[in-house]
Motif scaffolding. Structure first.
Motif, short mmCIF file in Angstrom:
data_model
loop_
_atom_site.label_atom_id
_atom_site.label_comp_id
_atom_site.label_asym_id
_atom_site.label_seq_id
_atom_site.Cartn_x
_atom_site.Cartn_y
_atom_site.Cartn_z
N LYS A 211 -1.13 10.48 -5.76
CA LYS A 211 -1.69 9.59 -5.64
C LYS A 211 -2.06 9.07 -3.55
CE LYS A 211 -1.39 3.84 -5.95
NZ LYS A 211 -1.54 4.31 -4.35
N ASN A 212 -3.32 8.72 -3.88
CA ASN A 212 -3.98 8.40 -2.47
C ASN A 212 -3.95 7.07 -2.41
OD1 ASN A 212 -6.36 7.29 -3.35
ND2 ASN A 212 -7.29 8.98 -3.74
N PHE A 213 -3.80 6.34 -1.58
CA PHE A 213 -3.82 4.36 -0.77
C PHE A 213 -4.90 4.19 -1.41
CE2 PHE A 213 -1.32 6.60 2.68
CZ PHE A 213 -0.43 5.68 2.59
N ASN A 214 -6.19 5.20 -2.03
CA ASN A 214 -7.28 3.84 -2.17
C ASN A 214 -7.48 4.63 -4.26
OD1 ASN A 214 -8.32 3.29 -0.13
ND2 ASN A 214 -9.11 5.93 0.46
N GLU A 215 -5.89 4.75 -3.91
CA GLU A 215 -6.30 4.63 -5.88
C GLU A 215 -5.41 3.66 -6.73
OE1 GLU A 215 -6.74 9.43 -8.29
OE2 GLU A 215 -5.13 8.97 -6.48
N LEU B 119 -0.97 9.14 6.94
CA LEU B 119 -0.04 7.31 7.23
C LEU B 119 -1.00 7.13 8.12
CD1 LEU B 119 3.46 7.94 7.34
CD2 LEU B 119 2.13 6.23 5.64
N GLN B 120 -1.63 7.71 9.30
CA GLN B 120 -2.30 7.47 11.55
C GLN B 120 -4.03 6.45 10.53
OE1 GLN B 120 -2.54 10.28 14.08
NE2 GLN B 120 -2.04 8.62 15.31
N ASP B 121 -3.87 6.97 9.74
CA ASP B 121 -5.28 6.20 8.86
C ASP B 121 -5.44 5.03 8.52
OD1 ASP B 121 -6.36 8.64 10.40
OD2 ASP B 121 -7.14 10.27 8.26
N GLN B 122 -4.47 4.85 8.22
CA GLN B 122 -4.32 3.22 7.51
C GLN B 122 -3.90 2.06 8.57
OE1 GLN B 122 -4.62 3.23 3.93
NE2 GLN B 122 -4.56 5.17 4.41
N PRO B 123 -4.30 1.02 8.40
CA PRO B 123 -4.59 -0.14 9.39
C PRO B 123 -3.34 -0.54 9.63
CG PRO B 123 -6.18 -0.55 7.50
CD PRO B 123 -5.63 0.62 6.95
N GLN C 149 0.61 -1.14 -0.18
CA GLN C 149 -0.20 -0.21 -0.04
C GLN C 149 0.57 1.53 -0.35
OE1 GLN C 149 -3.57 -0.22 0.01
NE2 GLN C 149 -3.02 -2.00 -0.03
N PHE C 150 0.76 2.22 -1.09
CA PHE C 150 1.65 3.31 -0.96
C PHE C 150 0.13 4.63 -0.85
CE2 PHE C 150 1.81 1.67 -5.34
CZ PHE C 150 2.09 3.08 -6.11
N ALA C 151 0.81 5.67 -0.84
CA ALA C 151 0.52 6.90 -1.55
C ALA C 151 1.58 8.08 -1.94
CB ALA C 151 -0.55 7.85 -0.69
N MET C 152 1.44 9.01 -2.75
CA MET C 152 2.37 9.68 -3.15
C MET C 152 1.98 11.38 -3.18
SD MET C 152 4.51 8.44 -6.59
CE MET C 152 5.27 6.63 -6.58
N TYR C 153 2.18 12.11 -2.49
CA TYR C 153 2.61 13.76 -2.50
C TYR C 153 3.65 14.46 -2.35
CZ TYR C 153 -1.86 12.06 0.16
OH TYR C 153 -3.19 11.19 -0.31
#
Length: 622
Positions: free
Chosen positions: A492-496, A528-532, A472-476
């Motif tokens: 890119k957010n974690f859900n895309e 990141l804290q919202d990711q389980p 799982q990854f995101a980019m900002y």
């Protein structure tokens, strides 16, 4: 012929006027790493750093040879402020190179025992006496008491200094009492309480620290402080701290008219700037002139026209700017001077690139991307279907047929592995890449690419690798323009899903403004804290230190960024900084920890090194 003779005469008389020992000199650049460690360790503050001190003009005694050569007018003196110790670029007072190196060590230890505010208080209390005399004696005594191992070092330096002053100085009869008093203070610190008067300035003592300014302290108005930006193009070539004063601006009602009347229609050409000395637009000439100045004068004018032009001409209109996804969120900021968090101090605005066209991976990166996908595919964390299990959720048809055949032959087992069971790999990881998109990324990394191009390539390749591993990854990206406009560019957010739309957003990334890193890190911490996930990693890509247009510079910016990193660690988030700043050793270890950063020698190495670093951080290379 006359010019040739003049050059030879200049070289000869200049060599004759030298009263130091260049062949035994110690260089700041060679001693900086060890001195920084000593200075921070002895002072107990890991945020303190070292920098070069600028030369300043002195009215001291000179020999007739020095007067003919025009030398001996300027000297760099050691001094410190609340966040930094400033040392001369080179020390060559003694014929022994070891003594010159020891002098650097002694000055670092002396600065660790000195508080900058003591200088100011002493200056106010004893305006008529040179406060540095009493203060330095007190600091020397305290330093020798606190660090007994330096007693022998100081004694050697003190004896050598007194001996060299006999050879270095040419004193008049009127200056002798003052010089004798200084020598007594050097050999017996604390024994002198009064310095006799004498002509000119007292000859500096290299073993002591001197005040930052000889005149009144610089008082920064709000306008000056607000426009003192840490712009890369505005920095001198040498990182040397210089004195500054404020001056009143002319009101424009007096004096001659120095522009043509037809230029009145072009108001942009008539801006209230101080152009008294030189109006050359050549940046190299401007930097050279700044390096030659003893004091740089700043304007106190309340008008903000110059700052508005400087700041706002590069801002796109709303129709062309990125799309704001909301009005933003307020985050706290750490004020190290007050030692507290300022609540709801920075506004972080999420932005999305406007009119992004879906595109594929750039052709030049496709061979590297294929190798990375093959490598990272072996670390796939998607559930795998395990066959030939004794229990499971699905029948393994092939295993069941083989078991039936064995039973007909009389070789069947009562407990046969005829089941299939999905099994997920153990690694549970979420990674957020936070890329610095400040103005400095517009610089050239090599002859072919700018830093922003290197960051784009890195994001392309990193995304290909992580997509293959199914982590799982995101980019900002982030940049800022004061505390009320911190931009977080969503790539890119974690859900895309990873795909052509994300490649298009990466391609649309452009250099932004400044680097308010603390607010961007706090926003990333919340995401990141919202990711389980069991393991959460924040990977920061940057090319410089935190800075912004307001007071967010120097130690203030470093301390806020460090506090944001500490907050991330408290939330169970692992942080790591990847920097291409070659001068990062002064601040990055303090902010991110000695094991919390990686420095890349050349910016164009970033796309190749980033996936390898990710493997090391996540334990996939073991």
């Amino acid at each position: 012929m006359e010019e040739a003779v003049g050059i030879r005469w200049h070289h000869f008389i200049t060599r004759m006027a030298v009263r130091t020992y260049p062949q035994a000199s110690a260089c700041f650049a060679e001693q900086q790493a060890s001195l920084a460690t000593v200075f921070r360790a002895l002072s107990g503050n890991a945020g303190l750093r070292l920098a070069l001190a600028a030369e300043q003009r002195l009215k001291t005694s000179r020999s007739w040879v020095q007067k003919v050569a025009g030398s001996g007018l300027r000297q760099a003196l050691a001094w410190r402020d609340e966040s930094c110790l400033y040392l001369p670029e080179r020390l060559d007072f003694y014929p022994d190179a070891g003594l010159n190196r020891d002098l650097y060590l002694w000055l670092a230890a002396l600065a660790a025992c000195s508080e900058p505010r003591q200088h100011e208080q002493q200056h106010k209390a004893q305006a008529q006496q040179p406060h540095w005399l009493l203060l330095n004696q007190r600091c020397v005594t305290l330093c020798l008491q606190r660090f007994p191992g330096l007693v022998s070092v100081y004694r050697r330096l003190a004896v050598a200094e007194v001996e060299q002053r006999d050879q270095r100085l040419t004193l008049s009869q009127a200056a002798l009492p003052r010089e004798q008093t200084l020598r007594q203070a050097i050999l017996q610190p604390g024994s002198v309480s009064y310095l006799p008067a004498g002509p000119g300035d007292a000859d500096p003592v290299p073993l002591w620290l001197y005040p930052q300014t000889q005149g009144p302290a610089l008082s920064r108005t709000d306008d000056v402080a607000a426009t003192a930006a840490d712009h890369p193009a505005a920095q001198p070539k040498a990182n040397i701290r210089r004195r500054a004063t404020l001056t009143e601006d002319p009101d424009g009602r007096d004096g001659l008219m120095v522009f043509r009347l037809e230029s009145l229609l072009s108001w942009s050409e008539f801006i209230p700037l101080d152009r008294t000395a030189d109006d050359n637009d050549d940046e190299d000439d401007s930097l050279r002139i700044a390096e030659d100045l003893d004091v740089i004068t700043l304007s106190q004018q309340r008008s903000r026209q110059a700052s508005k032009i400087r700041l706002d001409l590069d801002l796109p209109c709303a129709a062309e700017d990125d799309i704001p996804l909301s009005d933003g969120r307020l985050f706290a900021e750490w004020d190290y001077r007050k030692q507290r968090l300022l609540p709801d101090y920075c506004r972080v605005i999420p932005m999305l690139p406007r009119a992004v066209a879906a595109t594929g991976l750039p052709a030049a990166l496709q061979p590297v991307a294929r190798r990375l996908r093959q490598q990272f595919a072996s670390f796939n964390t998607q559930p795998q279907l395990m066959r030939h299990q004794l229990q499971g959720t699905q029948l393994d048809i092939d295993a069941l047929i083989a078991q039936q055949a064995r039973q007909q032959q009389g070789n069947g087992d009562s407990l046969a592995p005829v089941w299939r069971q999905p099994q997920r790999n153990q690694r549970d990881l979420a990674c957020l890449l936070l890329a610095d998109l400040s103005l400095s990324t517009d610089a050239w990394a090599n002859n072919d690419k700018q830093v922003i191009d290197v960051i784009r390539d890195s994001l392309h390749l990193m995304g290909e690798a992580l997509d293959a591993s199914h982590d799982q990854f995101a980019m900002y990206g982030f940049s800022s323009r004061r505390r009320d406009h911190v931009r977080i560019n969503m790539v890119k957010n974690f859900n895309e899903p990873w795909g052509q739309q994300i490649h298009g957003r990466i391609k649309a990334l452009t250099p932004g403004y400044y680097t308010r890193m603390g607010a961007a890190i706090r926003q990333a911490n919340e995401i990141l804290q919202d990711q389980p996930a069991e393991q959460r990693l924040l990977l920061i890509l940057t090319d410089g230190k935190p800075n912004d247009l307001d007071l967010y510079e120097g130690q203030y910016g470093l301390e806020d960024t460090r506090m944001a990193i500490i907050e991330a660690h408290r939330k169970g988030i692992t942080t790591h900084c990847v920097t291409i700043d070659q001068d990062c050793q002064d601040y990055v270890p303090y902010v991110f920890g000695h094991l919390g950063y990686f420095r890349i020698e050349r910016a164009d190495q970033l796309p190749r090194m980033l996936p390898r670093l990710y493997l090391n951080l996540t334990g996939l290379n073991s």
